[in-house]
Design a protein around this motif. Structure first.
Motif, PDB file in Angstrom:
ATOM      1  N   ASN A 333       0.826  -1.213   0.000  1.00 37.78           N
ATOM      2  CA  ASN A 333       0.000   0.000   0.000  1.00 37.78           C
ATOM      3  C   ASN A 333       0.858   1.260   0.000  1.00 37.78           C
ATOM      4  O   ASN A 333       0.518   2.259  -0.647  1.00 37.78           O
ATOM      5  CB  ASN A 333      -0.927   0.001   1.223  1.00 37.78           C
ATOM      6  N   ALA A 334       1.983   1.179   0.755  1.00 38.41           N
ATOM      7  CA  ALA A 334       2.876   2.347   0.786  1.00 38.41           C
ATOM      8  C   ALA A 334       3.436   2.635  -0.606  1.00 38.41           C
ATOM      9  O   ALA A 334       3.543   3.792  -1.028  1.00 38.41           O
ATOM     10  CB  ALA A 334       4.001   2.109   1.789  1.00 38.41           C
ATOM     11  N   ARG A 335       3.819   1.549  -1.325  1.00 44.71           N
ATOM     12  CA  ARG A 335       4.340   1.725  -2.686  1.00 44.71           C
ATOM     13  C   ARG A 335       3.269   2.285  -3.626  1.00 44.71           C
ATOM     14  O   ARG A 335       3.538   3.148  -4.459  1.00 44.71           O
ATOM     15  CB  ARG A 335       4.849   0.382  -3.214  1.00 44.71           C
ATOM     16  N   ILE A 336       2.051   1.761  -3.469  1.00 44.17           N
ATOM     17  CA  ILE A 336       0.949   2.245  -4.322  1.00 44.17           C
ATOM     18  C   ILE A 336       0.699   3.729  -4.065  1.00 44.17           C
ATOM     19  O   ILE A 336       0.537   4.532  -4.991  1.00 44.17           O
ATOM     20  CB  ILE A 336      -0.331   1.424  -4.072  1.00 44.17           C
ATOM     21  N   ILE A 337       0.687   4.092  -2.758  1.00 42.00           N
ATOM     22  CA  ILE A 337       0.438   5.495  -2.408  1.00 42.00           C
ATOM     23  C   ILE A 337       1.547   6.387  -2.946  1.00 42.00           C
ATOM     24  O   ILE A 337       1.297   7.478  -3.475  1.00 42.00           O
ATOM     25  CB  ILE A 337       0.318   5.637  -0.872  1.00 42.00           C
ATOM     26  N   LEU A 338       2.814   5.906  -2.837  1.00 46.30           N
ATOM     27  CA  LEU A 338       3.945   6.690  -3.338  1.00 46.30           C
ATOM     28  C   LEU A 338       3.854   6.872  -4.851  1.00 46.30           C
ATOM     29  O   LEU A 338       4.065   7.975  -5.383  1.00 46.30           O
ATOM     30  CB  LEU A 338       5.257   5.989  -2.969  1.00 46.30           C
ATOM     31  N   THR A 339       3.525   5.766  -5.530  1.00 45.86           N
ATOM     32  CA  THR A 339       3.384   5.840  -6.998  1.00 45.86           C
ATOM     33  C   THR A 339       2.261   6.798  -7.388  1.00 45.86           C
ATOM     34  O   THR A 339       2.397   7.615  -8.313  1.00 45.86           O
ATOM     35  CB  THR A 339       3.091   4.443  -7.573  1.00 45.86           C
ATOM     36  N   GLN A 340       1.145   6.715  -6.683  1.00 48.53           N
ATOM     37  CA  GLN A 340       0.018   7.598  -6.973  1.00 48.53           C
ATOM     38  C   GLN A 340       0.363   9.055  -6.699  1.00 48.53           C
ATOM     39  O   GLN A 340      -0.067   9.946  -7.434  1.00 48.53           O
ATOM     40  CB  GLN A 340      -1.203   7.169  -6.140  1.00 48.53           C
ATOM     41  N   LYS A 341       1.145   9.275  -5.623  1.00 51.61           N
ATOM     42  CA  LYS A 341       1.547  10.643  -5.300  1.00 51.61           C
ATOM     43  C   LYS A 341       2.438  11.224  -6.405  1.00 51.61           C
ATOM     44  O   LYS A 341       2.263  12.381  -6.830  1.00 51.61           O
ATOM     45  CB  LYS A 341       2.293  10.666  -3.969  1.00 51.61           C
TER      46      LYS A 341
END
Length: 579
Positions: A333-341
C-alpha cells in the motif's frame, strides 16, 4: 452506363441554378421596388420583417412572417409579395411542391409576375412536370419587357434548354442552350458561362456526339479552375474522368478521378470522420472497462483460492503468516500510495502548465478580439467599409489562431498524460504531403500562395501516421501564417544516402534570427516566446512537433534568415522499401 451516369449528375447539379443564380441587376430592381413598398406600408410590421429576412436569405423567418401577414388578408398587393417570398423560400429549402402552390397564388397584376412565371418554370422543372414548365417559359418569353432583360432571358433559355433535353427533344434543346451560351459569353460571368458549357456538353453527350460534348466538357473544366465553387470543380473533373474512360485513356482518367475525389472531400466529411473516431474511442474505452471488470472478478477468485490453500496447509503458522501478510500489505500500500503521489504531482505540473498556457494565450486572443470588435463598432458607426473589411479578416485570423491553439493543447495534453498512442508503420511520404496540401487548400487560395510537392514518390518512412500528419499540419500552418501573399511554399526530399529520409519545408516568409531558432529548438521550455507581439502564437505547436518527431525517432533542424524565409528540415527513419 458511364455516359448515363455522367449525364444525370450534371443535369441535377444545373437545375438549382435556374432560379438562384440571380443577376445583380435583378436583385437591385426587386430591392428598389420593395423599399418603396416598405415606406408605403410602414404600418405592416409582418410585411416589413418578411422582406428584410428575404434579402438576408433567412428563409424560415421570411416564410413565418409572410404567413402572419397573409392571415390578416388586408391588401391584395401585399398578399402577392408574401406568396412570392414564400415560394422563393420553399424553393431554396427544396420544398418544390409547396413552392409551386405559393407561386400559383400570385396574381397576374403583380409587379414581378413575369419573374414569378420564370421561377415557377424552374420549380416545375425540378418536379419533372416538363410540359407545364415549357408552357410557363414560352408564355413569359412573349412579353416585350422580358426581351429587354438579359438576366431573365438567360433563365428562360437555360430552363427551356434543360427541359427539352429531359424530354429528349434535342434539336429544340440545342437551339435554346446555344442562345444561352452566346448571351453568357457576352456578359463574361464565369459561373454562368460554366453552367452554359456544362448544359451543352450534357446535351451532346446524351446524343453520343462525343466530339462536340468533349469540347464543352473541356471548356467547363478549364473554366472551373477560375471558380472557387468546389462543387463545380468536383463535377468538371468527374465528367473529364468519364470522358477519358470512354476514350480508353485510363491513365488520364485516373488523374481526373483523383482530382474529383479531392474536391469532393469537405469539412463536413472530415467532421463525420472525427465523429466516427470519437465514437470508436468511446467504444474502445467501454470495452477496456469491461475487461478491467472481468479481471477484477478473476483476481478476486484467485485471491480466494490462494487464501484457502494457504490457511489449510499452514494453519499452525497462522499468526506468523498473518503478521507477514499484514506487513506485506502495508509495504504494498505504501508503494501504491507513493506511486500515486508521484503520478498526481506529475499531473498537477501538467495541469499548471496547461492553465498557464490557457490563461496567457487565450486571454491574448480574446483581448485581441475585444480590441478588434471595439474598432469594428467604430468602423460601423463611421461607415468606414475599407477598415471594416480589414477588421473582419483580422477577427477571422484571430479565431483560426485560437482554434489551432486549442487543437494543439488537446494533442499536447494527450501526449503528456500518455494517452496518445503511437503505432509505427511504413508511410508513403508523397501521398501524405498531398493530403495535407488538400486540407489547407482554402488557406493557400485565400493568400494566393503556390504550393509545390516535390517529395520523391519513392520515399517511404517508418513512423506513426497520425502524429506525422499533426507535425506536417502545424509546420504548414506556420508557413502559411508567416508567408506573404503570392509567395510559394515547397515540400521536398533530399537524398542523404543514410538510413534516414530528409524532408524539407521551405517558405519565403518572415524568417527568424539565430536566437529565435535556438529558443525553438530548446527542450527545457514549454513555449518558445516570440519577440513580435503583433503575431498571435504560443510556440506550443512547435513544442508538440518536436516531441512527436522525437517519438518517431526523427530529428528537427532549422535554417532561416530574417525576411528571407525559413527551412524546416525533418529526418525520419526509412523503411526497407526505400532500398
Amino acid at each position: 452506363m458511364i455516359k448515363f451516369k455522367l449525364y444525370l449528375i450534371s443535369i441535377l447539379f444545373s437545375f438549382p441554378l435556374i432560379l438562384h443564380s440571380q443577376d445583380k441587376s435583378e436583385n437591385d430592381i426587386i430591392k428598389k421596388k420593395l423599399q418603396k413598398k416598405v415606406v408605403e406600408y410602414k404600418s405592416e410590421i409582418n410585411f416589413i420583417k418578411s422582406q428584410s429576412f428575404f434579402f438576408k436569405k433567412d428563409w424560415d423567418s421570411s416564410i413565418v412572417y409572410s404567413m402572419k401577414q397573409l392571415s390578416l388578408n388586408k391588401h391584395k398587393e401585399l398578399n402577392d409579395y408574401c406568396h412570392f417570398f414564400r415560394g422563393t423560400g420553399f424553393y431554396s429549402k427544396k420544398l418544390f411542391k409547396e413552392a409551386k402552390k405559393e407561386y400559383l397564388q400570385v396574381s397576374n397584376q403583380f409587379t414581378f409576375y413575369p419573374l414569378t412565371q420564370i421561377y415557377l418554370g424552374g420549380v416545375l422543372l425540378e418536379l419533372r412536370e416538363f410540359k407545364n414548365a415549357i408552357y410557363y417559359y414560352e408564355e413569359v418569353i412573349k412579353k416585350p419587357l422580358i426581351q429587354k432583360q438579359t438576366y431573365s432571358i438567360n433563365k428562360i433559355y437555360e430552363g427551356l434548354g434543360n427541359t427539352y433535353s429531359c424530354l429528349k427533344k434535342y434539336k429544340e434543346a440545342e437551339k435554346y442552350l446555344i442562345k444561352n451560351l452566346q448571351s453568357k459569353e457576352e456578359n463574361i460571368n464565369k459561373t454562368e458561362l460554366y453552367n452554359a458549357y456544362n448544359s451543352l456538353a450534357n446535351l451532346y453527350y446524351a446524343q453520343y456526339k462525343d466530339k462536340q460534348a468533349i469540347h464543352y466538357f473541356e471548356q467547363a473544366y478549364l473554366l472551373s479552375k477560375q471558380i472557387k465553387d468546389f462543387d463545380k470543380k468536383y463535377l468538371s473533373s468527374f465528367n473529364m474522368a468519364a470522358v477519358e474512360e470512354n476514350r480508353g485513356n485510363f491513365k488520364q482518367a485516373l488523374v481526373y478521378r483523383k482530382e474529383s475525389e479531392q474536391w469532393n472531400d469537405s469539412l463536413y466529411n472530415q467532421n463525420k470522420v472525427w465523429a466516427l473516431a470519437d465514437y470508436e474511442k468511446k467504444y474502445a474505452v467501454a470495452q477496456k472497462q469491461k475487461q478491467i471488470s472481468v479481471l477484477k472478478v478473476e483476481n478476486k477468485l484467485k485471491d480466494t483460492q490462494r487464501n484457502t490453500m494457504f490457511f489449510s496447509t499452514l494453519g499452525l503458522l497462522l499468526l506468523l503468516v498473518g503478521g507477514v501478510y499484514i506487513y506485506a500489505q502495508k509495504v504494498k500500500n505504501a508503494r501504491i500510495i507513493l506511486t500515486q503521489k508521484e503520478k498526481l504531482d506529475e499531473l498537477n505540473t501538467t495541469k499548471d502548465q496547461l492553465f498557464s498556457i490557457v490563461s496567457h494565450d487565450l486571454r491574448s486572443s480574446v483581448n485581441a478580439l475585444k480590441t478588434s470588435n471595439a474598432k469594428l463598432t467604430t468602423s460601423l458607426e463611421t461607415k468606414n467599409y475599407s477598415e471594416l473589411d480589414q477588421l473582419l479578416h483580422q477577427n477571422s485570423a484571430i479565431a483560426n489562431g485560437a482554434y489551432s491553439l486549442l487543437d494543439n493543447l488537446l494533442h499536447w495534453a494527450l501526449l503528456q498524460t500518455k494517452q496518445l498512442y503511437f503505432s509505427k508503420d511504413s508511410v508513403h511520404l508523397y501521398s501524405i504531403v498531398q493530403q495535407i496540401e488538400y486540407n489547407y487548400k482554402p488557406l493557400l487560395l485565400d493568400k494566393s500562395i503556390a504550393f509545390e510537392n516535390a517529395v520523391s514518390k519513392n520515399s517511404f518512412i517508418f513512423v506513426d501516421l497520425d502524429s506525422l500528419k499533426i507535425v506536417l499540419r502545424n509546420l504548414l500552418d506556420n508557413a502559411i501564417k508567416f508567408s506573404p501573399e503570392n509567395s510559394k511554399i515547397s515540400f521536398y526530399t533530399v537524398e542523404t544516402h543514410t538510413d534516414f529520409c530528409q524532408l524539407v519545408i521551405q517558405d519565403s516568409g518572415l524568417g527568424m534570427n539565430q536566437n529565435t531558432i535556438n529558443e525553438l529548438l530548446e527542450d527545457n521550455e514549454l513555449l518558445a516566446k516570440k519577440s513580435n507581439s503583433e503575431i498571435i502564437g504560443t510556440g506550443l505547436g512547435m513544442q508538440l512537433c518536436k516531441q512527436m518527431i522525437k517519438k518517431n525517432g526523427g530529428t528537427l533542424a532549422i535554417e532561416s534568415e530574417l525576411n528571407k524565409g525559413t527551412k524546416m528540415i525533418l529526418s525520419f527513419p526509412k523503411t526497407e522499401q526505400n532500398g
